[in-house]
Design an enzyme around this catalytic site. Structure first.
Site, PDB file in Angstrom:
ATOM      1  N   LYS A  24       0.825  -1.209   0.000  1.00 21.34           N
ATOM      2  CA  LYS A  24       0.000   0.000   0.000  1.00 21.34           C
ATOM      3  C   LYS A  24       0.861   1.262   0.000  1.00 21.34           C
ATOM      4  O   LYS A  24       0.604   2.194  -0.748  1.00 21.34           O
ATOM      5  CB  LYS A  24      -0.932   0.003   1.225  1.00 21.34           C
ATOM      6  CG  LYS A  24      -1.858  -1.205   1.299  1.00 21.34           C
ATOM      7  CD  LYS A  24      -2.823  -1.118   2.473  1.00 21.34           C
ATOM      8  CE  LYS A  24      -2.160  -1.191   3.828  1.00 21.34           C
ATOM      9  NZ  LYS A  24      -1.637  -2.531   4.184  1.00 21.34           N
ATOM     10  N   ARG A  72      -9.319   0.508   9.244  1.00 23.35           N
ATOM     11  CA  ARG A  72      -8.941  -0.879   9.512  1.00 23.35           C
ATOM     12  C   ARG A  72     -10.027  -1.614  10.274  1.00 23.35           C
ATOM     13  O   ARG A  72      -9.872  -2.812  10.549  1.00 23.35           O
ATOM     14  CB  ARG A  72      -7.668  -0.902  10.344  1.00 23.35           C
ATOM     15  CG  ARG A  72      -6.366  -1.165   9.567  1.00 23.35           C
ATOM     16  CD  ARG A  72      -5.237  -1.101  10.573  1.00 23.35           C
ATOM     17  NE  ARG A  72      -4.034  -1.785  10.219  1.00 23.35           N
ATOM     18  CZ  ARG A  72      -3.019  -1.250   9.541  1.00 23.35           C
ATOM     19  NH1 ARG A  72      -3.106  -0.038   9.047  1.00 23.35           N
ATOM     20  NH2 ARG A  72      -1.925  -1.939   9.344  1.00 23.35           N
ATOM     21  N   ARG A  76      11.964  -6.953   3.898  1.00 23.17           N
ATOM     22  CA  ARG A  76      12.037  -5.518   4.229  1.00 23.17           C
ATOM     23  C   ARG A  76      12.911  -5.321   5.472  1.00 23.17           C
ATOM     24  O   ARG A  76      13.744  -4.422   5.519  1.00 23.17           O
ATOM     25  CB  ARG A  76      10.618  -4.979   4.480  1.00 23.17           C
ATOM     26  CG  ARG A  76      10.561  -3.562   5.016  1.00 23.17           C
ATOM     27  CD  ARG A  76       9.175  -2.957   4.863  1.00 23.17           C
ATOM     28  NE  ARG A  76       8.258  -3.377   5.908  1.00 23.17           N
ATOM     29  CZ  ARG A  76       6.945  -3.108   5.899  1.00 23.17           C
ATOM     30  NH1 ARG A  76       6.402  -2.462   4.898  1.00 23.17           N
ATOM     31  NH2 ARG A  76       6.187  -3.502   6.890  1.00 23.17           N
ATOM     32  N   ARG A 136      11.696  -1.852  11.604  1.00 28.19           N
ATOM     33  CA  ARG A 136      10.447  -1.644  12.343  1.00 28.19           C
ATOM     34  C   ARG A 136      10.298  -2.713  13.421  1.00 28.19           C
ATOM     35  O   ARG A 136      10.473  -3.895  13.157  1.00 28.19           O
ATOM     36  CB  ARG A 136       9.259  -1.712  11.384  1.00 28.19           C
ATOM     37  CG  ARG A 136       8.929  -0.374  10.755  1.00 28.19           C
ATOM     38  CD  ARG A 136       7.831  -0.487   9.728  1.00 28.19           C
ATOM     39  NE  ARG A 136       6.624  -1.149  10.225  1.00 28.19           N
ATOM     40  CZ  ARG A 136       5.497  -1.184   9.539  1.00 28.19           C
ATOM     41  NH1 ARG A 136       5.417  -0.626   8.349  1.00 28.19           N
ATOM     42  NH2 ARG A 136       4.453  -1.801  10.028  1.00 28.19           N
ATOM     43  N   ARG A 138      -0.391  -9.289  13.324  1.00 27.65           N
ATOM     44  CA  ARG A 138      -0.860  -8.290  12.353  1.00 27.65           C
ATOM     45  C   ARG A 138      -1.761  -8.932  11.304  1.00 27.65           C
ATOM     46  O   ARG A 138      -2.783  -8.367  10.915  1.00 27.65           O
ATOM     47  CB  ARG A 138       0.329  -7.593  11.679  1.00 27.65           C
ATOM     48  CG  ARG A 138       0.924  -6.499  12.551  1.00 27.65           C
ATOM     49  CD  ARG A 138       2.373  -6.210  12.218  1.00 27.65           C
ATOM     50  NE  ARG A 138       2.561  -5.607  10.912  1.00 27.65           N
ATOM     51  CZ  ARG A 138       3.750  -5.561  10.295  1.00 27.65           C
ATOM     52  NH1 ARG A 138       4.818  -6.091  10.860  1.00 27.65           N
ATOM     53  NH2 ARG A 138       3.853  -4.986   9.127  1.00 27.65           N
TER      54      ARG A 138
HETATM   55  P1  ADP Z   1       1.446  -2.506   7.919  1.00 30.27           P
HETATM   56  O1  ADP Z   1       2.753  -2.344   7.208  1.00 30.27           O
HETATM   57  O2  ADP Z   1       1.440  -3.675   8.868  1.00 30.27           O
HETATM   58  O3  ADP Z   1       0.265  -2.468   7.031  1.00 30.27           O
HETATM   59  P2  ADP Z   1       1.084   0.181   9.073  1.00 30.27           P
HETATM   60  O4  ADP Z   1       2.358   0.901   8.866  1.00 30.27           O
HETATM   61  O5  ADP Z   1      -0.085   0.622   8.256  1.00 30.27           O
HETATM   62  O6  ADP Z   1       1.324  -1.378   8.952  1.00 30.27           O
HETATM   63  O7  ADP Z   1       0.658   0.226  10.608  1.00 30.27           O
HETATM   64  C1  ADP Z   1       1.528  -0.232  11.621  1.00 30.27           C
HETATM   65  C2  ADP Z   1       0.765  -0.393  12.946  1.00 30.27           C
HETATM   66  O8  ADP Z   1       0.141   0.841  13.305  1.00 30.27           O
HETATM   67  C3  ADP Z   1      -0.390  -1.388  12.916  1.00 30.27           C
HETATM   68  O9  ADP Z   1       0.033  -2.720  13.122  1.00 30.27           O
HETATM   69  C4  ADP Z   1      -1.249  -0.866  14.069  1.00 30.27           C
HETATM   70  O10 ADP Z   1      -0.705  -1.196  15.321  1.00 30.27           O
HETATM   71  C5  ADP Z   1      -1.130   0.631  13.903  1.00 30.27           C
HETATM   72  N1  ADP Z   1      -2.189   1.184  13.011  1.00 30.27           N
HETATM   73  C6  ADP Z   1      -1.982   1.795  11.810  1.00 30.27           C
HETATM   74  N2  ADP Z   1      -3.148   2.190  11.266  1.00 30.27           N
HETATM   75  C7  ADP Z   1      -4.122   1.809  12.135  1.00 30.27           C
HETATM   76  C8  ADP Z   1      -5.538   1.916  12.151  1.00 30.27           C
HETATM   77  N3  ADP Z   1      -6.205   2.489  11.135  1.00 30.27           N
HETATM   78  N4  ADP Z   1      -6.212   1.410  13.215  1.00 30.27           N
HETATM   79  C9  ADP Z   1      -5.562   0.846  14.242  1.00 30.27           C
HETATM   80  N5  ADP Z   1      -4.237   0.695  14.297  1.00 30.27           N
HETATM   81  C10 ADP Z   1      -3.504   1.178  13.269  1.00 30.27           C
END
Ligand code: ADP
Length: 191
Positions: A13, A86, A125, A137, A148
């Protein structure tokens, strides 16, 4: 035009959002990036979310909806929602927020991938970041990744049905090369 990029962790994404920002001048709103910025800011909210994120769980709807509200109230358009919504509660909140600022949602782009590819990508990554001397990360490890993915299936994947019912869901294959995926997304946006 305002769109959501929807897909499991590692679907790409962020990569596709970047291409849309550069190519079309759209504005990326990544709650993951906002939360990572918040956690290093020394604020109470930052401390609150750090542990939750590292475990791979979702932070509360209230927090992320607040972050998105703040951005939308600044005005503008051409938003790419990346990693938000989400949960169904977040999806409803987004519809209301967009309504309040006189905007609407044009497309929800669902990126189709398989779990094995996701795990491989994320492990990769982390390895690449480590090799380049960049920070890895804290949630890019196998244990957090399992959580996740489960959070995605339990709480986020119902959004596919929700947006399908609203007639806004568009599938693109997420497994191809970056420019192939970008072309598929462009096909949706330019249709
Ligand atoms: P990923 O690469 O896993 O898609 P993101 O960078 O989008 O992850 O998000 C990392 C973390 O931030 C998530 O695992 C969650 O803990 C938190 N997070 C991000 N966006 C949301 C959301 N919309 N609702 C709840 N938690 C979120």
């Amino acid at each position: 035009m305002n769109i959501i990029l929807l897909g499991p962790p590692g679907a790409g994404k962020g990569t596709q959002a970047e291409i849309l920002v550069e190519g079309r001048g759209m504005v990326q709103l990544s709650t993951g990036d906002m939360l990572r910025a918040a956690r290093t800011s020394g604020t109470e909210m930052g401390d609150l979310v750090a542990g939750v994120m590292d475990r791979g769980e979702l932070v509360t709807d209230e927090i992320v909806i607040g972050l998105i509200r703040e951005q939308l109230e600044k005005g503008g358009s051409g938003f790419i929602f990346d990693g938000f919504p989400r949960t169904l509660a977040q999806a409803d909140a987004l519809a209301n927020l967009l309504d309040e600022v006189g905007q609407s949602l044009d497309h929800v782009i669902a990126m189709e991938v398989n779990d094995e590819a996701l795990v491989g990508r994320i492990v990769n990554r982390a390895k690449q970041a480590a090799a380049a001397g960049q920070p890895v990360r804290a949630d890019d490890n196998e244990e957090s990744l399992k959580i996740r993915l489960m959070e995605y299936y339990k709480k986020t994947s119902p959004l596919l049905g929700y947006y399908h019912a609203k007639g806004q869901l568009r599938w693109v294959p997420g497994l191809g090369e970056i420019d192939e995926v970008a072309a598929a997304i462009a096909g949706v946006l330019d249709a």
